[in-house]
Scaffold this motif. Structure first.
Motif, PDB file in Angstrom:
ATOM      1  N   SER A   1      -4.420   3.789 -16.476  1.00  0.00           N
ATOM      2  CA  SER A   1      -3.467   4.674 -16.548  1.00  0.00           C
ATOM      3  C   SER A   1      -1.919   4.282 -16.393  1.00  0.00           C
ATOM      4  CB  SER A   1      -3.680   6.061 -15.529  1.00  0.00           C
ATOM      5  OG  SER A   1      -3.386   5.621 -14.350  1.00  0.00           O
TER       6      SER A   1
ATOM      7  N   GLU B   1      -6.756   2.015  -5.359  1.00  0.00           N
ATOM      8  CA  GLU B   1      -5.411   1.801  -5.101  1.00  0.00           C
ATOM      9  C   GLU B   1      -4.839   0.421  -5.381  1.00  0.00           C
ATOM     10  OE1 GLU B   1      -4.457   3.088  -1.356  1.00  0.00           O
ATOM     11  OE2 GLU B   1      -4.876   4.999  -1.767  1.00  0.00           O
TER      12      GLU B   1
ATOM     13  N   ARG C   1      -7.245  -6.809  -8.792  1.00  0.00           N
ATOM     14  CA  ARG C   1      -8.622  -6.003  -9.548  1.00  0.00           C
ATOM     15  C   ARG C   1      -9.589  -6.907 -10.116  1.00  0.00           C
ATOM     16  NH1 ARG C   1      -4.349  -2.254 -12.735  1.00  0.00           N
ATOM     17  NH2 ARG C   1      -3.534  -0.985 -11.216  1.00  0.00           N
TER      18      ARG C   1
ATOM     19  N   ALA D   1      -7.889   4.895 -13.374  1.00  0.00           N
ATOM     20  CA  ALA D   1      -6.867   4.941 -12.475  1.00  0.00           C
ATOM     21  C   ALA D   1      -6.129   3.584 -13.091  1.00  0.00           C
ATOM     22  CB  ALA D   1      -7.166   4.736 -11.079  1.00  0.00           C
ATOM     23  N   TRP D   2      -6.683   2.558 -13.294  1.00  0.00           N
ATOM     24  CA  TRP D   2      -6.029   1.364 -13.581  1.00  0.00           C
ATOM     25  C   TRP D   2      -5.453   1.418 -14.942  1.00  0.00           C
ATOM     26  CZ3 TRP D   2     -10.527  -2.890 -12.092  1.00  0.00           C
ATOM     27  CH2 TRP D   2     -10.623  -2.686 -10.555  1.00  0.00           C
TER      28      TRP D   2
ATOM     29  N   ASP E   1      -1.612  12.502  -8.792  1.00  0.00           N
ATOM     30  CA  ASP E   1      -1.948  11.352  -8.117  1.00  0.00           C
ATOM     31  C   ASP E   1      -3.357  11.272  -7.883  1.00  0.00           C
ATOM     32  OD1 ASP E   1      -2.425  13.498  -6.426  1.00  0.00           O
ATOM     33  OD2 ASP E   1      -1.367  12.555  -4.580  1.00  0.00           O
TER      34      ASP E   1
ATOM     35  N   ALA F   1      -0.583   4.878 -13.442  1.00  0.00           N
ATOM     36  CA  ALA F   1       0.138   5.733 -12.572  1.00  0.00           C
ATOM     37  C   ALA F   1      -0.396   5.085 -11.113  1.00  0.00           C
ATOM     38  CB  ALA F   1      -0.307   7.131 -12.818  1.00  0.00           C
ATOM     39  N   ARG F   2       0.400   5.724 -10.135  1.00  0.00           N
ATOM     40  CA  ARG F   2      -0.054   5.511  -8.738  1.00  0.00           C
ATOM     41  C   ARG F   2      -1.180   6.757  -8.302  1.00  0.00           C
ATOM     42  NH1 ARG F   2       1.593   3.229  -3.885  1.00  0.00           N
ATOM     43  NH2 ARG F   2       1.285   4.178  -2.085  1.00  0.00           N
ATOM     44  N   VAL F   3      -2.279   6.203  -8.320  1.00  0.00           N
ATOM     45  CA  VAL F   3      -3.398   7.187  -8.067  1.00  0.00           C
ATOM     46  C   VAL F   3      -3.962   6.766  -6.557  1.00  0.00           C
ATOM     47  CG1 VAL F   3      -5.812   7.750  -8.736  1.00  0.00           C
ATOM     48  CG2 VAL F   3      -4.072   7.011 -10.528  1.00  0.00           C
ATOM     49  N   GLU F   4      -3.943   7.851  -5.849  1.00  0.00           N
ATOM     50  CA  GLU F   4      -4.385   7.895  -4.235  1.00  0.00           C
ATOM     51  C   GLU F   4      -5.620   8.435  -4.014  1.00  0.00           C
ATOM     52  OE1 GLU F   4      -0.853   9.403  -2.485  1.00  0.00           O
ATOM     53  OE2 GLU F   4       0.473   7.820  -2.875  1.00  0.00           O
TER      54      GLU F   4
ATOM     55  N   PRO G   1      -3.564  -3.058  -6.726  1.00  0.00           N
ATOM     56  CA  PRO G   1      -2.541  -3.626  -7.614  1.00  0.00           C
ATOM     57  C   PRO G   1      -3.173  -4.505  -8.443  1.00  0.00           C
ATOM     58  CG  PRO G   1      -2.283  -4.664  -5.295  1.00  0.00           C
ATOM     59  CD  PRO G   1      -3.123  -3.808  -5.241  1.00  0.00           C
ATOM     60  N   GLU G   2      -2.582  -4.649  -9.697  1.00  0.00           N
ATOM     61  CA  GLU G   2      -3.078  -5.654 -10.636  1.00  0.00           C
ATOM     62  C   GLU G   2      -3.609  -7.004 -10.440  1.00  0.00           C
ATOM     63  OE1 GLU G   2      -2.244  -6.728 -15.418  1.00  0.00           O
ATOM     64  OE2 GLU G   2      -0.737  -5.623 -14.204  1.00  0.00           O
TER      65      GLU G   2
END
Length: 328
Positions: free
Chosen positions: A306, A240, A246, A303-304, A279, A308-311, A242-243
């Protein structure tokens, strides 16, 4: 095989959760640091101990460390204050005795009350801080004192778990005054730049266990970062992230310093494949023997990439299911 340490000339190491936990060395940490052959700078948000005390504790666990190898957030906060003070100016320190002595040694007058008209309030972690100390700080800030914090960590890893950190105490003062302090410690870049300068390093590697402080600070400083899964932030936090949180590399522990940097980068590996479905990241495939680390690097890269918000991560193979048993 190339080793990660060959790409760098210094290590900027977090302490709690990276080098030690509860005062005990994390397995493999001491050996890995010593084997790296690099100058190690220990960069800690904990402002409750002096650099000399930290160095002594590092020597106690087997590391060849001196006071010059340690940079605390208290030291960094004093650096922020110096541009706002003249010799002899009154300073209210909410913090440990070592923080107060640091301020005295720099030529300022340490005061205990807002009635002494401090020009700056310095706020660092101290187990003894209570209502009176926080109230004096609030009064001083209301009367115009500049508010500076060593760090804004909301929690502090200790033997029994995550305790109340300096950021949570700062939040009480901010709630009472409406003033948010400038913070010297991680995740700001100042400590990393200062540590690199002290080490004489041109290509340092920032290493830590917490994404929102150690890794975010390294990213903010424009440095490559290694995240180790020995402390606060685990696989789910990575998924999850944020950039600005990472890491460049992901490793199990500090033995990763001797690993191939290509293997440590988030990317498909271990025979795993990953795709984003809503998600969730769907993790499939997997070679025999592939484990959690390969699954983590594969899943977070999907995930990164994409955007998208991945949970969550969902297993689509037996190997993936086994690897995800220890996801959290």
């Amino acid at each position: 095989m190339a080793e990660l340490v060959e790409k760098h000339d210094a290590l900027l190491l977090d302490l709690d959760g990276t080098v030690w936990s509860g005062g005990e060395a994390i397995p493999h940490a001491v050996e890995a640091i010593e084997a790296s052959g690099l100058r190690a700078m220990y960069v800690t948000n904990n402002a409750s101990r002096s650099a000399a005390d930290v160095a002594e504790r590092l020597r106690d666990i087997g590391l060849a460390a001196s006071e010059e190898d340690v940079l605390t957030s208290a030291m960094a906060a004093l650096g922020l204050a110096k541009g706002r003070l003249e010799a002899g100016d009154p300073v209210l320190v909410v913090g440990a005795d070592s923080f107060k002595q640091l301020v005295r040694d720099a030529g300022y007058a340490v005061v205990e009350s807002a009635d002494d008209h401090p020009k700056v309030v310095l706020h660092g972690h101290n187990l003894e801080t209570g209502w009176r100390e926080l109230s004096e700080a609030a009064l001083a800030i209301q009367r115009g004192a500049v508010y500076l914090a060593s760090n804004l960590d909301t929690t502090l890893p200790m033997e029994r778990g995550l305790m109340v950190g300096n950021g949570s105490m700062v939040a009480a003062v901010t709630s009472a005054t409406g003033v948010t302090p400038e913070a010297a410690g991680k995740p700001g870049p100042a400590m990393f730049h200062q540590a690199a300068e002290l080490a004489g390093a041109g290509s340092p590697l920032a290493v830590g266990d917490r994404l929102d402080t150690d890794i975010a600070g390294g990213v903010a400083a424009g440095m490559p970062t290694l995240h180790v899964l020995t402390g606060v932030s685990g696989p789910q936090a990575l998924l999850e992230a944020p950039e600005n949180q990472r890491p460049t590399y992901i490793g199990a522990d500090l033995r990763s310093l001797g690993a191939d940097p290509g293997e440590l980068r988030p990317r498909p590996q271990g025979g795993f494949t990953a795709r984003v479905d809503g998600d969730a990241v769907v993790l499939d495939g997997g070679d025999a023997g592939a484990g959690l680390l390969e699954a983590v690097r594969t899943a977070v890269s999907a995930a990164w990439d994409s955007g998208a918000r991945v949970e969550r991560v969902r297993a689509a193979s037996e190997v993936a299911e086994a690897a995800l048993e220890h996801w959290w």
